[in-house]
Design a protein around this motif. Sequence first.
Motif, PDB file in Angstrom:
ATOM      1  N   LEU A   1       0.827  -1.199   0.000  1.00  0.00           N
ATOM      2  CA  LEU A   1       0.000   0.000   0.000  1.00  0.00           C
ATOM      3  C   LEU A   1       0.867   1.257   0.000  1.00  0.00           C
ATOM      4  O   LEU A   1       0.580   2.212  -0.727  1.00  0.00           O
ATOM      5  CB  LEU A   1      -0.919  -0.007   1.221  1.00  0.00           C
ATOM      6  N   ALA A   2       1.935   1.264   0.800  1.00  0.00           N
ATOM      7  CA  ALA A   2       2.825   2.429   0.826  1.00  0.00           C
ATOM      8  C   ALA A   2       3.448   2.670  -0.541  1.00  0.00           C
ATOM      9  O   ALA A   2       3.558   3.818  -0.993  1.00  0.00           O
ATOM     10  CB  ALA A   2       3.903   2.225   1.881  1.00  0.00           C
ATOM     11  N   ALA A   3       3.866   1.596  -1.231  1.00  0.00           N
ATOM     12  CA  ALA A   3       4.484   1.748  -2.549  1.00  0.00           C
ATOM     13  C   ALA A   3       3.482   2.259  -3.578  1.00  0.00           C
ATOM     14  O   ALA A   3       3.804   3.108  -4.415  1.00  0.00           O
ATOM     15  CB  ALA A   3       5.083   0.421  -2.996  1.00  0.00           C
ATOM     16  N   VAL A   4       2.255   1.745  -3.537  1.00  0.00           N
ATOM     17  CA  VAL A   4       1.228   2.210  -4.478  1.00  0.00           C
ATOM     18  C   VAL A   4       0.882   3.664  -4.194  1.00  0.00           C
ATOM     19  O   VAL A   4       0.732   4.481  -5.112  1.00  0.00           O
ATOM     20  CB  VAL A   4      -0.016   1.308  -4.388  1.00  0.00           C
ATOM     21  N   LEU A   5       0.760   4.010  -2.925  1.00  0.00           N
ATOM     22  CA  LEU A   5       0.433   5.380  -2.556  1.00  0.00           C
ATOM     23  C   LEU A   5       1.546   6.339  -2.963  1.00  0.00           C
ATOM     24  O   LEU A   5       1.288   7.483  -3.356  1.00  0.00           O
ATOM     25  CB  LEU A   5       0.198   5.443  -1.049  1.00  0.00           C
ATOM     26  N   ALA A   6       2.810   5.875  -2.906  1.00  0.00           N
ATOM     27  CA  ALA A   6       3.946   6.719  -3.290  1.00  0.00           C
ATOM     28  C   ALA A   6       4.194   6.739  -4.787  1.00  0.00           C
ATOM     29  O   ALA A   6       5.039   7.508  -5.260  1.00  0.00           O
ATOM     30  CB  ALA A   6       5.204   6.243  -2.573  1.00  0.00           C
ATOM     31  N   GLY A   7       3.512   5.899  -5.542  1.00  0.00           N
ATOM     32  CA  GLY A   7       3.691   5.888  -6.987  1.00  0.00           C
ATOM     33  C   GLY A   7       4.842   5.049  -7.470  1.00  0.00           C
ATOM     34  O   GLY A   7       5.159   5.065  -8.666  1.00  0.00           O
ATOM     35  N   THR A   8       5.490   4.279  -6.582  1.00  0.00           N
ATOM     36  CA  THR A   8       6.587   3.413  -7.027  1.00  0.00           C
ATOM     37  C   THR A   8       6.078   2.080  -7.568  1.00  0.00           C
ATOM     38  O   THR A   8       6.835   1.372  -8.217  1.00  0.00           O
ATOM     39  CB  THR A   8       7.564   3.151  -5.870  1.00  0.00           C
ATOM     40  N   GLU A   9       4.839   1.742  -7.281  1.00  0.00           N
ATOM     41  CA  GLU A   9       4.198   0.566  -7.864  1.00  0.00           C
ATOM     42  C   GLU A   9       2.905   1.018  -8.533  1.00  0.00           C
ATOM     43  O   GLU A   9       2.159   1.831  -7.970  1.00  0.00           O
ATOM     44  CB  GLU A   9       3.890  -0.496  -6.802  1.00  0.00           C
ATOM     45  N   ARG A  10       2.656   0.506  -9.727  1.00  0.00           N
ATOM     46  CA  ARG A  10       1.428   0.855 -10.440  1.00  0.00           C
ATOM     47  C   ARG A  10       0.331  -0.130 -10.078  1.00  0.00           C
ATOM     48  O   ARG A  10       0.546  -1.340 -10.112  1.00  0.00           O
ATOM     49  CB  ARG A  10       1.662   0.832 -11.950  1.00  0.00           C
ATOM     50  N   PRO A  11      -0.836   0.374  -9.749  1.00  0.00           N
ATOM     51  CA  PRO A  11      -1.933  -0.551  -9.417  1.00  0.00           C
ATOM     52  C   PRO A  11      -2.396  -1.317 -10.646  1.00  0.00           C
ATOM     53  O   PRO A  11      -2.317  -0.817 -11.777  1.00  0.00           O
ATOM     54  CB  PRO A  11      -3.020   0.380  -8.881  1.00  0.00           C
ATOM     55  N   THR A  12      -2.865  -2.524 -10.417  1.00  0.00           N
ATOM     56  CA  THR A  12      -3.421  -3.316 -11.525  1.00  0.00           C
ATOM     57  C   THR A  12      -4.856  -2.944 -11.823  1.00  0.00           C
ATOM     58  O   THR A  12      -5.420  -3.392 -12.819  1.00  0.00           O
ATOM     59  CB  THR A  12      -3.333  -4.813 -11.185  1.00  0.00           C
ATOM     60  N   GLY A  13      -5.449  -2.156 -10.961  1.00  0.00           N
ATOM     61  CA  GLY A  13      -6.809  -1.688 -11.178  1.00  0.00           C
ATOM     62  C   GLY A  13      -7.065  -0.457 -10.347  1.00  0.00           C
ATOM     63  O   GLY A  13      -6.418  -0.222  -9.322  1.00  0.00           O
ATOM     64  N   GLY A  14      -8.011   0.383 -10.782  1.00  0.00           N
ATOM     65  CA  GLY A  14      -8.321   1.584 -10.042  1.00  0.00           C
ATOM     66  C   GLY A  14      -7.401   2.736 -10.398  1.00  0.00           C
ATOM     67  O   GLY A  14      -6.639   2.681 -11.371  1.00  0.00           O
ATOM     68  N   ALA A  15      -7.473   3.799  -9.603  1.00  0.00           N
ATOM     69  CA  ALA A  15      -6.718   5.020  -9.892  1.00  0.00           C
ATOM     70  C   ALA A  15      -6.142   5.588  -8.606  1.00  0.00           C
ATOM     71  O   ALA A  15      -6.756   5.503  -7.543  1.00  0.00           O
ATOM     72  CB  ALA A  15      -7.612   6.056 -10.573  1.00  0.00           C
ATOM     73  N   VAL A  16      -4.942   6.167  -8.733  1.00  0.00           N
ATOM     74  CA  VAL A  16      -4.279   6.869  -7.641  1.00  0.00           C
ATOM     75  C   VAL A  16      -4.125   8.325  -8.068  1.00  0.00           C
ATOM     76  O   VAL A  16      -3.678   8.606  -9.187  1.00  0.00           O
ATOM     77  CB  VAL A  16      -2.900   6.253  -7.321  1.00  0.00           C
ATOM     78  N   ARG A  17      -4.497   9.236  -7.181  1.00  0.00           N
ATOM     79  CA  ARG A  17      -4.409  10.659  -7.490  1.00  0.00           C
ATOM     80  C   ARG A  17      -3.632  11.385  -6.394  1.00  0.00           C
ATOM     81  O   ARG A  17      -3.752  11.063  -5.211  1.00  0.00           O
ATOM     82  CB  ARG A  17      -5.813  11.274  -7.611  1.00  0.00           C
ATOM     83  N   TRP A  18      -2.844  12.362  -6.853  1.00  0.00           N
ATOM     84  CA  TRP A  18      -2.170  13.280  -5.951  1.00  0.00           C
ATOM     85  C   TRP A  18      -2.729  14.670  -6.201  1.00  0.00           C
ATOM     86  O   TRP A  18      -2.720  15.170  -7.330  1.00  0.00           O
ATOM     87  CB  TRP A  18      -0.668  13.317  -6.193  1.00  0.00           C
TER      88      TRP A  18
END
Length: 661
Positions: free
Chosen positions: A419-436
Amino acid sequence: MAHSQREEQHEAHPRREEQHEAHPRRDAQLDAHPRRDTSLRRVGREARPFLRARTGVVLRLAGWSLLEFAQTFLGGFGVARALDDGFLAGRPPTGLLWLAVAAVAVLPSVPAARGVFGRLADLVEPLRDGLVRRAVSRALSGALDGSGDVSTRSLSQVTHQSEIARDGWAGLVLTLRSFVFTVAGAVTGLLALSPALLLIVLPPLVLGSALFLGTLPPMAARQRDYLAADEAYAAHAGRVAASVRDIAAAGTAERTVAESRTLAGAQLAASRSLARWSGVRVLALAVCGRFPPLLLLLGAPWLLRNGLTPGELVGALTYLTQALAPAVQALMTMLGTVGGRLVVVLDRFTDAPPPPAEDPPPSRDVAPPPRGTPVAELHEVSFAYGPGAHPVLDRLSLTIGAGEHLAVVGPSGSGKSTLAAVLAGTERPTGGAVRWRGRPVRPADATSVRVLLPQHAYVFSGSLRDNLRYLRPDARDREIAAMVDALGLETLLSRLGSLDAAVEPDRLSQGERQLVALGRAYLAAPPLLILDEATSRLDPAAETRAELAFGALPGALVVVAHRLSSARRAGRILVMDGPRTQCGTPDELLRSCALYRDLAGLWEPEDTGAPEEAGEPGEQDGAGEQDGAGEPEEREEPGGAVGIGRGKGRGIRSTPPPSPV
């Protein structure tokens, strides 16, 4: 732009289009035989932008080389004038004066050499650095793409081939520079003595140069074959060395020896072919270096009868033997040995991916996010380590506002670091969207939005000041002093002596490394700070001090907690149990989440007749009165569970195993 220019050219030249349509057979022949893309052309394409970017360095190098031009010119011309106007004319002082002029022309060679080597570094070192970056990019790209084992080739390029290119490029620049200005000085001197001299000198030079240039393409091809055979044998030797036991156990020693013999034979054949072409190069050297003086001596009677003076003849021989012949031989030797190898080695780097470009700065035209926009958002985010793997995150939605303090807790392997890596943008999620800040995650925004501190802190060799200012180089001393006071780095600073003291990472404890990493994150003060067990090596008091200091900053704080006390300081807690998650305040989770109650060590009396209220925090019967104030002490329950009690009270037991959340 280019397309419109082509349209204008076609409109301006309709006759050319008609001619193009009138010769389809010729066009088909041209298409059937495209221009061959040789290694020299590939290297040339890469070299042009490299040299254009360093035009100033080349011009300064040429400026220092003008001294060599003057030295060459005055060497032969001074000898000619010393004979004709001095010794042969009965004026020895004049002859000595001209010889003195030729000797004095040698003196500026010392500062010239210093200036040349100073400018040479500006051409050589960037080449080597660029080649190393390309080799590293190739290795990383191959590792990430799973395209095969590139470690042997990349290691050879970083350690061996890049040094060959560096040394070869330096030698080629020096030799080519000397050749150009030496030949220019000698030819100018021959013209000044007598233009008829060029009729005898230039033909063998042109013939030998043409013969030599004709050997370069085949020699480059043989050099490429030799390097390829060398790499193949090195890779084979590495595999054999790592598999000796397997080879002995499988009884494949004979086949392995046969493969080794075949690869060694290919390398030997390539070496012999290269040696044969080197013989042709020796012939070209003889034509260029030996024939001009010989022809000049043979034609001396004719030249003297047609007005050439003895001094001019000796001056011409001086140019040929002391300037032209050595310069030509040095250039051809360099091109024949190092030059061919240099082209082949550089060609080995042309198929490597270019180094990653610098992230573009955030656009100034982008409007700042509206007030109240969350710092980070996860919308229906899923993540799995592979197509067939179970999801670590499953349709997780989460919003983190500015100034919020969120703790993430859960058993080991529940996906907290993911979760920390996805939230930081170092891992790309396989589904959904992350926004800053209301916008999709972009690598260009990473350094301005978030800082991720992992458990293993990165500290490099250098001063403590440089380590602390790693994320913010413009931090002032008073800001560093405020950070030291806020995080408690006084002990480390006192032990090292000063901010400018050298830091040796191996001599720092794990806790001290984490303090240095926390210090640089505090100075950066990003809108989003993610601590992935970044305080795990600190004692509870130091951890509390650090988290309170970060909580006072205006940015959002996300802490992957390894101590319950860390989670209790957060405004919200996210409990993770694999893809199952639950979020709320500490009080809400105590009432609604069995897993959090188990992690928090919420104990109930064994007496079933005790009232239910005894299970609430602070209401255990007599718990606070028997031990007084103090932290709960941990004890190990049967089966490895860790319970928390308060000393010698009544018998207590853990809550049942957590139900699915």
